[in-house]
Design an enzyme around this catalytic site. Structure first.
Site, PDB file in Angstrom:
ATOM      1  N   LYS A 114       0.820  -1.216   0.000  1.00 45.60           N
ATOM      2  CA  LYS A 114       0.000   0.000   0.000  1.00 45.60           C
ATOM      3  C   LYS A 114       0.852   1.263   0.000  1.00 45.60           C
ATOM      4  O   LYS A 114       0.483   2.264  -0.597  1.00 45.60           O
ATOM      5  CB  LYS A 114      -0.970   0.011   1.184  1.00 45.60           C
ATOM      6  CG  LYS A 114      -2.077  -1.017   1.016  1.00 45.60           C
ATOM      7  CD  LYS A 114      -3.311  -0.717   1.821  1.00 45.60           C
ATOM      8  CE  LYS A 114      -4.414  -1.678   1.424  1.00 45.60           C
ATOM      9  NZ  LYS A 114      -5.641  -1.529   2.133  1.00 45.60           N
ATOM     10  N   LYS A 198      -4.920  -8.296  -6.774  1.00 48.62           N
ATOM     11  CA  LYS A 198      -6.130  -8.504  -5.972  1.00 48.62           C
ATOM     12  C   LYS A 198      -7.255  -7.561  -6.430  1.00 48.62           C
ATOM     13  O   LYS A 198      -6.974  -6.397  -6.736  1.00 48.62           O
ATOM     14  CB  LYS A 198      -5.743  -8.209  -4.511  1.00 48.62           C
ATOM     15  CG  LYS A 198      -6.808  -8.442  -3.494  1.00 48.62           C
ATOM     16  CD  LYS A 198      -6.280  -8.141  -2.088  1.00 48.62           C
ATOM     17  CE  LYS A 198      -6.533  -6.699  -1.709  1.00 48.62           C
ATOM     18  NZ  LYS A 198      -6.962  -6.486  -0.333  1.00 48.62           N
ATOM     19  N   LYS A 201     -10.834  -2.101  -3.799  1.00 50.75           N
ATOM     20  CA  LYS A 201     -11.685  -0.906  -3.853  1.00 50.75           C
ATOM     21  C   LYS A 201     -10.963   0.253  -4.507  1.00 50.75           C
ATOM     22  O   LYS A 201     -11.560   1.114  -5.132  1.00 50.75           O
ATOM     23  CB  LYS A 201     -12.035  -0.435  -2.436  1.00 50.75           C
ATOM     24  CG  LYS A 201     -12.815  -1.398  -1.614  1.00 50.75           C
ATOM     25  CD  LYS A 201     -13.024  -0.760  -0.235  1.00 50.75           C
ATOM     26  CE  LYS A 201     -13.390  -1.778   0.780  1.00 50.75           C
ATOM     27  NZ  LYS A 201     -12.502  -1.778   1.941  1.00 50.75           N
TER      28      LYS A 201
HETATM   29  N1  AQP Z   1      -9.863  -9.399  -3.506  1.00 48.86           N
HETATM   30  C1  AQP Z   1     -10.238  -9.946  -2.370  1.00 48.86           C
HETATM   31  N2  AQP Z   1     -10.472 -11.274  -2.292  1.00 48.86           N
HETATM   32  C2  AQP Z   1     -10.874 -11.844  -1.118  1.00 48.86           C
HETATM   33  N3  AQP Z   1     -11.087 -11.137   0.016  1.00 48.86           N
HETATM   34  C3  AQP Z   1     -10.868  -9.806  -0.024  1.00 48.86           C
HETATM   35  N4  AQP Z   1     -10.979  -8.838   0.909  1.00 48.86           N
HETATM   36  C4  AQP Z   1     -10.637  -7.648   0.355  1.00 48.86           C
HETATM   37  N5  AQP Z   1     -10.301  -7.817  -0.917  1.00 48.86           N
HETATM   38  C5  AQP Z   1     -10.435  -9.141  -1.202  1.00 48.86           C
HETATM   39  C6  AQP Z   1     -11.422  -9.086   2.284  1.00 48.86           C
HETATM   40  O1  AQP Z   1     -12.479  -8.182   2.583  1.00 48.86           O
HETATM   41  C7  AQP Z   1     -12.432  -7.837   3.968  1.00 48.86           C
HETATM   42  C8  AQP Z   1     -12.541  -6.357   4.119  1.00 48.86           C
HETATM   43  O2  AQP Z   1     -11.415  -5.738   3.512  1.00 48.86           O
HETATM   44  P1  AQP Z   1     -11.103  -4.236   3.894  1.00 48.86           P
HETATM   45  O3  AQP Z   1     -12.126  -3.353   3.359  1.00 48.86           O
HETATM   46  O4  AQP Z   1     -10.930  -4.108   5.333  1.00 48.86           O
HETATM   47  O5  AQP Z   1      -9.707  -3.911   3.289  1.00 48.86           O
HETATM   48  P2  AQP Z   1      -8.856  -4.381   2.100  1.00 48.86           P
HETATM   49  O6  AQP Z   1      -8.459  -5.803   2.250  1.00 48.86           O
HETATM   50  O7  AQP Z   1      -7.754  -3.422   2.026  1.00 48.86           O
HETATM   51  O8  AQP Z   1      -9.824  -4.237   0.859  1.00 48.86           O
HETATM   52  P3  AQP Z   1      -9.506  -3.648  -0.537  1.00 48.86           P
HETATM   53  O9  AQP Z   1     -10.691  -3.809  -1.389  1.00 48.86           O
HETATM   54  O10 AQP Z   1      -8.236  -4.190  -1.060  1.00 48.86           O
HETATM   55  O11 AQP Z   1      -9.364  -2.124  -0.254  1.00 48.86           O
HETATM   56  P4  AQP Z   1      -8.253  -1.119  -0.706  1.00 48.86           P
HETATM   57  O12 AQP Z   1      -8.326  -1.016  -2.167  1.00 48.86           O
HETATM   58  O13 AQP Z   1      -8.644   0.146  -0.002  1.00 48.86           O
HETATM   59  O14 AQP Z   1      -6.955  -1.671  -0.229  1.00 48.86           O
HETATM   60  C9  AQP Z   1     -11.120  -8.409   4.527  1.00 48.86           C
HETATM   61  O15 AQP Z   1     -11.402  -9.577   5.268  1.00 48.86           O
HETATM   62  C10 AQP Z   1     -10.323  -8.754   3.297  1.00 48.86           C
HETATM   63  O16 AQP Z   1      -9.499  -9.865   3.534  1.00 48.86           O
END
Ligand code: AQP
Length: 333
Positions: A114, A198, A201
Site C-alpha cells: 500500500k 487482488k 476498492k
Molecule cells: N480481492 C479480495 N479477495 C478476497 N477477500 C478480499 N478482501 C478484500 N479484498 C479481497 C477481504 O475483505 C475484507 C474487508 O477488507 P477491507 O475493506 O478491510 O480492506 P482491504 O483488504 O484493504 O480491501 P480492498 O478492497 O483491497 O481495499 P483497498 O483497495 O482500499 O486496499 C477483509 O477480510 C479482506 O481480507
C-alpha cells in the site's frame, strides 16, 4: 461449538465481489448459526490511514453498514457498529504498539504494497494498522476471525501480540489467541483486468471489480470485458497453471455457485470463455442485484442505519470497555 466472531470492513467505498466472497458471505453464514456470538465492525479508524473526504467517509460508513445488512447480517442477532464510537480500540492499540517490536511490523507485506515506492510519505497509521487490528480483535476475546486470504499475515501478528502480552505481564490466557477463518479455496478474488492483482476498492479502473452496488447491466458489461486468454477452458485444475485470469473467472463461478472448481471445470472444460462469461454474468447478477437493490433502499433510511450503529456501539462498548480496564489494571495504571 459456539464461536466468538469478530471481523471488520473498511468504509472506503466501492465494496466489491472480493470483499463479499472473501469475507462478507462468511459473516452471513456465521451470523446464521445461532450458537455464534458475532461482532461486525465498520473499521473507520483504519480507513483514515489513507486520506478520506469528510462527507464521503460519513456516507461510506452508512453504506458499509447497509451492505452488511443487505447481504444478510441480522443486526438484532449480531453486533454491528463503527470502530471510532468505542474508545477502547484506540487505547488498546496504543498499549499493544508499545509491546510489538518494529521487526514484526517491518515484515508486513500489506504496508509495503500500500505504501508503494514512496513509503516515507505513507502515514504512521498505515504502518501500525495491524496493531489497531489486533486491538479490535483482542478486546472482544474473539475466538475466530473470518477474513480474506490477504489478511492472514495480520492475523498471525495478532496471535503473536496476544501471546507476548500474556507472557510479558505473566497473565496466562488473558488475551485470547484467535483462529483465522479463511476459506480454503478462492479466498483471494483477483482483478477482472489483471489476474495477478487482488480485486480492490482502490483500483482506479472500475472495470477491474464488480461493485456490490452495480446494476445487472453493469455486471454483464464488466464480465464481458474481463480479461481472458486465447486458449479454450481446460478440464483439469493443473492445466490452469500460468493462466491467472482463467483461474480467477472459474474460481468466482465456483465460489458464487458454492461448488468445487472440479465441478466447474467439468461443466465448462473444452468450451469457450464466451459460454463461461454468459453463465457467470447471469449467476452474478442474480446474486448481486438483490443485495444492490437492498443497499440502495437502506441508504435512503439514514435514521435506521444510524440507530443500528448506535445500538451496536453501546453493546460493543460494554464488552471492550470492561476488557480495556482489565488490561490497564494488569499493566499497573
Ligand atoms: N480481492 C479480495 N479477495 C478476497 N477477500 C478480499 N478482501 C478484500 N479484498 C479481497 C477481504 O475483505 C475484507 C474487508 O477488507 P477491507 O475493506 O478491510 O480492506 P482491504 O483488504 O484493504 O480491501 P480492498 O478492497 O483491497 O481495499 P483497498 O483497495 O482500499 O486496499 C477483509 O477480510 C479482506 O481480507
Amino acid at each position: 461449538m459456539s464461536k466468538k466472531i469478530f471481523s471488520g470492513v473498511q468504509p472506503t467505498g466501492n465494496l466489491h465481489l472480493g470483499n463479499y466472497l472473501g469475507a462478507i458471505k462468511n459473516f452471513v453464514d456465521l451470523n446464521n448459526d445461532i450458537q455464534n456470538e458475532c461482532i461486525f465492525c465498520v473499521v473507520d479508524l483504519h480507513a483514515i490511514t489513507i486520506k478520506q473526504d469528510r462527507d464521503q467517509l460519513t456516507n461510506n460508513i452508512r453504506e458499509t453498514t447497509a451492505t452488511f445488512i443487505a447481504s444478510g447480517i441480522d443486526p438484532t442477532k449480531s453486533i454491528i457498529f463503527n470502530q471510532s464510537k468505542v474508545h477502547a480500540h484506540a487505547e488498546g492499540s496504543w498499549i499493544l504498539s508499545c509491546l510489538a517490536p518494529m521487526g514484526w511490523l517491518n515484515r508486513m507485506t500489506q504496508f509495503k504494497e500500500k505504501a508503494g515506492k514512496d513509503k516515507e510519505k505513507a502515514s504512521v497509521g498505515l504502518y501500525i494498522y495491524p496493531i489497531l487490528m489486533a486491538s479490535d480483535i483482542l478486546l472482544y476475546d474473539a475466538t475466530h476471525v473470518p477474513v480474506g486470504e490477504d489478511q492472514k499475515q495480520h492475523l498471525e501478528l495478532t496471535r503473536d501480540i496476544a501471546q507476548k502480552f500474556n507472557k510479558d505481564f505473566n497473565c496466562d490466557d488473558f488475551l485470547k489467541v484467535p483462529e483465522p477463518l479463511i476459506k480454503k479455496s478462492f479466498a483471494r478474488i483477483m482483478s477482472l483486468k489483471d489476474g495477478l492483482k487482488k480485486m480492490s476498492k482502490s483500483d482506479p479502473s472500475d472495470l477491474s471489480r464488480i461493485n456490490l452496488t452495480d446494476t445487472k447491466d453493469e455486471i454483464i458489461n464488466k464480465i464481458k470485458k474481463a480479461k481472458t486468454d486465447s486458449f479454450p477452458i481446460p478440464n483439469e485444475e493443473k492445466k490452469l497453471i500460468d493462466r491467472p485470469e482463467a483461474e480467477n473467472l472459474l474460481g468466482i463461478y465456483s465460489s458464487i455457485s458454492n461448488q468445487t472448481l472440479d465441478k466447474t471445470l467439468n461443466e465448462f472444460g473444452g468450451k469457450n470463455f464466451s459460454d463461461l462469461k454468459r453463465d457467470l454474468a447471469e449467476i452474478l447478477s442474480n446474486k448481486i442485484s438483490p443485495i444492490s437493490n437492498e443497499i440502495k433502499k437502506l441508504i435512503n433510511d439514514q435514521g435506521y442505519l444510524d440507530k443500528v450503529l448506535l445500538q451496536g456501539a453501546s453493546k460493543a462498548e460494554e464488552i471492550a470497555g470492561k476488557k480495556i480496564e482489565e488490561m490497564k489494571n494488569i499493566i499497573g495504571f
